[in-house]
Design a protein around this motif. Structure first.
Motif, mmCIF file in Angstrom:
data_model
loop_
_atom_site.group_PDB
_atom_site.id
_atom_site.type_symbol
_atom_site.label_atom_id
_atom_site.label_comp_id
_atom_site.label_asym_id
_atom_site.label_seq_id
_atom_site.Cartn_x
_atom_site.Cartn_y
_atom_site.Cartn_z
ATOM 1 N N GLU A 1 46.276 40.808 25.224
ATOM 2 C CA GLU A 1 45.080 41.500 25.720
ATOM 3 C C GLU A 1 43.906 40.533 25.832
ATOM 4 O O GLU A 1 43.134 40.574 26.799
ATOM 5 N N ALA A 2 43.788 39.656 24.826
ATOM 6 C CA ALA A 2 42.684 38.687 24.829
ATOM 7 C C ALA A 2 42.797 37.772 26.052
ATOM 8 O O ALA A 2 41.798 37.475 26.717
ATOM 9 N N LYS A 3 44.018 37.356 26.381
ATOM 10 C CA LYS A 3 44.232 36.492 27.550
ATOM 11 C C LYS A 3 43.861 37.235 28.837
ATOM 12 O O LYS A 3 43.244 36.680 29.743
ATOM 13 N N ARG A 4 44.239 38.510 28.883
ATOM 14 C CA ARG A 4 43.895 39.316 30.063
ATOM 15 C C ARG A 4 42.381 39.396 30.238
ATOM 16 O O ARG A 4 41.853 39.234 31.337
ATOM 17 N N GLU A 5 41.704 39.668 29.125
ATOM 18 C CA GLU A 5 40.251 39.783 29.150
ATOM 19 C C GLU A 5 39.610 38.485 29.614
ATOM 20 O O GLU A 5 38.677 38.485 30.408
ATOM 21 N N GLU A 6 40.158 37.384 29.086
ATOM 22 C CA GLU A 6 39.644 36.058 29.459
ATOM 23 C C GLU A 6 39.713 35.881 30.978
ATOM 24 O O GLU A 6 38.748 35.439 31.608
ATOM 25 N N GLU A 7 40.842 36.248 31.561
ATOM 26 C CA GLU A 7 41.000 36.097 33.011
ATOM 27 C C GLU A 7 40.035 37.002 33.775
ATOM 28 O O GLU A 7 39.413 36.584 34.745
ATOM 29 N N ARG A 8 39.884 38.238 33.290
ATOM 30 C CA ARG A 8 38.986 39.168 33.980
ATOM 31 C C ARG A 8 37.555 38.680 33.893
ATOM 32 O O ARG A 8 36.796 38.741 34.863
ATOM 33 N N ALA A 9 37.200 38.169 32.711
ATOM 34 C CA ALA A 9 35.830 37.670 32.515
ATOM 35 C C ALA A 9 35.559 36.495 33.443
ATOM 36 O O ALA A 9 34.439 36.293 33.903
ATOM 37 N N ALA A 10 36.616 35.742 33.757
ATOM 38 C CA ALA A 10 36.460 34.607 34.676
ATOM 39 C C ALA A 10 36.426 35.100 36.131
ATOM 40 O O ALA A 10 36.384 34.308 37.067
ATOM 41 N N GLY A 11 36.503 36.428 36.313
ATOM 42 C CA GLY A 11 36.363 37.018 37.651
ATOM 43 C C GLY A 11 37.642 37.054 38.447
ATOM 44 O O GLY A 11 37.621 37.229 39.653
ATOM 45 N N ASP A 12 38.781 36.884 37.794
ATOM 46 C CA ASP A 12 40.028 36.891 38.534
ATOM 47 C C ASP A 12 41.041 37.822 37.888
ATOM 48 O O ASP A 12 41.469 37.603 36.765
ATOM 49 N N GLU A 13 41.397 38.863 38.618
ATOM 50 C CA GLU A 13 42.382 39.814 38.092
ATOM 51 C C GLU A 13 43.748 39.556 38.696
ATOM 52 O O GLU A 13 44.693 40.297 38.471
ATOM 53 N N ASN A 14 43.835 38.509 39.500
ATOM 54 C CA ASN A 14 45.067 38.233 40.224
ATOM 55 C C ASN A 14 45.784 37.036 39.608
ATOM 56 O O ASN A 14 46.441 36.276 40.286
ATOM 57 N N THR A 15 45.601 36.861 38.329
ATOM 58 C CA THR A 15 46.186 35.701 37.661
ATOM 59 C C THR A 15 47.221 36.164 36.637
ATOM 60 O O THR A 15 47.337 37.352 36.335
#
Ligand SMILES: C[S@@+](CC[C@H](N)C(=O)[O-])C[C@H]1O[C@@H](n2cnc3c(N)ncnc32)[C@H](O)[C@@H]1O
Length: 294
Positions: A218-232
């Protein structure tokens, strides 16, 4: 974020992962001592162009495949390609139906030696298959190819039969780079589908990953979303495992053998990434499994 009926093409969502692994194969092929050579991987990257072509020309130093993780990932794809290529060589005798589940930009129909009369069924989303067909229009497959445009979360066994697959005859299946993109229910449906369509003597090979710690995921997912990318990566995968493949197939009359990825890297003279690195964390969860139905 994934939804039950999401769809994609070669540059978006899960489709872009097919391009990413093809690019890794193309970089492996450029090495002086490649573990596996897929000449079509470069063709796909050049067809998309932009950063994917620049990557191959050494002009994209910022690309994810040029990072420390990327170097390990290219090694991983090199040995993974070799694993499934070798599996098909062993499977070949007397097996005339090949099924590539989530074929993506797999070019095996064009580059492996197949016995006369072999049919290769390639299953994936329609736009991914369309890109492949257009890009390889000038090349001749070495077996009969049948594209089956289908979502593997739906009734794909019926779609396969509708395209001429004969469950009375032996078959060889692969699920390479697929299971992590399916929720546990669809993984179960996938294994059940293979088992129900595989005549005695059939073979199956899958790549699987055991789930990582839920909070860390979950933390990794959040990190990606916070970086503005949900397609990673972490927003595309499910972090679920229905059941270890060797156990599942083993319980249904298949003889199955799992090879942990670190062992396979070592066997092929490639370094195992450090456990505390991003690639190391991934590597330790992955196994390559082959099974034969008695
Ligand atoms: C990482 S790529 C692997 C492609 C290929 N097997 C390879 O190793 O080069 C993942 C592929 O799975 C396909 N895929 C993932 N989920 C799928 C689904 N539910 N239905 C059909 N295809 C799916 C994607 O379109 C993509 O081509």
């Amino acid at each position: 974020m994934r939804t039950d009926n999401d769809s994609w093409d070669i540059t978006t969502s899960v489709g872009s992962t097919a391009l990413f692994v093809a690019a890794a194969r193309a970089l492996e092929a450029q090495k002086p001592d490649p573990v596996a050579v897929d000449p079509f991987a470069e063709v796909f990257c050049r067809a998309v162009g932009g950063e994917w072509a620049e990557l191959l020309d050494g002009r994209a130093p910022e690309h994810a495949l040029r990072t420390e993780f990327g170097v390990d990932f290219v090694n991983f794809q090199g040995v993974r390609t070799k694993y499934f290529d070798s599996y098909f060589r062993a499977a070949e005798a007397g097996i005339g139906q090949i099924v590539l589940l989530a074929a993506g930009l797999d070019s095996r129909a064009y580059r492996l030696d197949w016995a006369d009369g072999t049919v290769v069924f390639e299953l994936d989303q329609p736009q991914v298959l369309e890109f492949k067909q257009q890009t390889l229009a000038g090349h001749t497959p070495r077996a009969a190819r049948r594209e089956v445009a289908v979502d593997l979360r739906d009734d794909w066994p019926q779609a396969l039969r509708d395209n001429g697959f004969d469950p009375a005859k032996p078959s060889a299946w692969i699920a390479e780079g697929l299971l992590i993109y399916l929720p546990a229910g669809a993984q179960r449906q996938l294994f059940t589908g293979i088992d129900s369509l595989a005549a005695p003597g059939s073979r199956a090979a899958v790549e699987e990953a055991s789930p990582m710690d839920a909070a860390a995921f979950e933390a990794k997912r959040e990190e990606e979303r916070a970086a503005g990318d949900e397609n990673t990566f972490f927003n595309l995968v499910y972090n679920e495992q229905h059941e270890a493949a060797a156990q599942w197939f083993g319980a249904r009359g298949w003889r199955a053998e799992a090879t942990p990825l670190p062992d396979w890297l070592r066997a092929n003279g490639r370094p195992v990434p450090a456990e505390d690195s991003e690639a190391g964390a991934m590597t330790s969860t992955i196994s390559l499994v082959s099974a034969i139905k008695a």
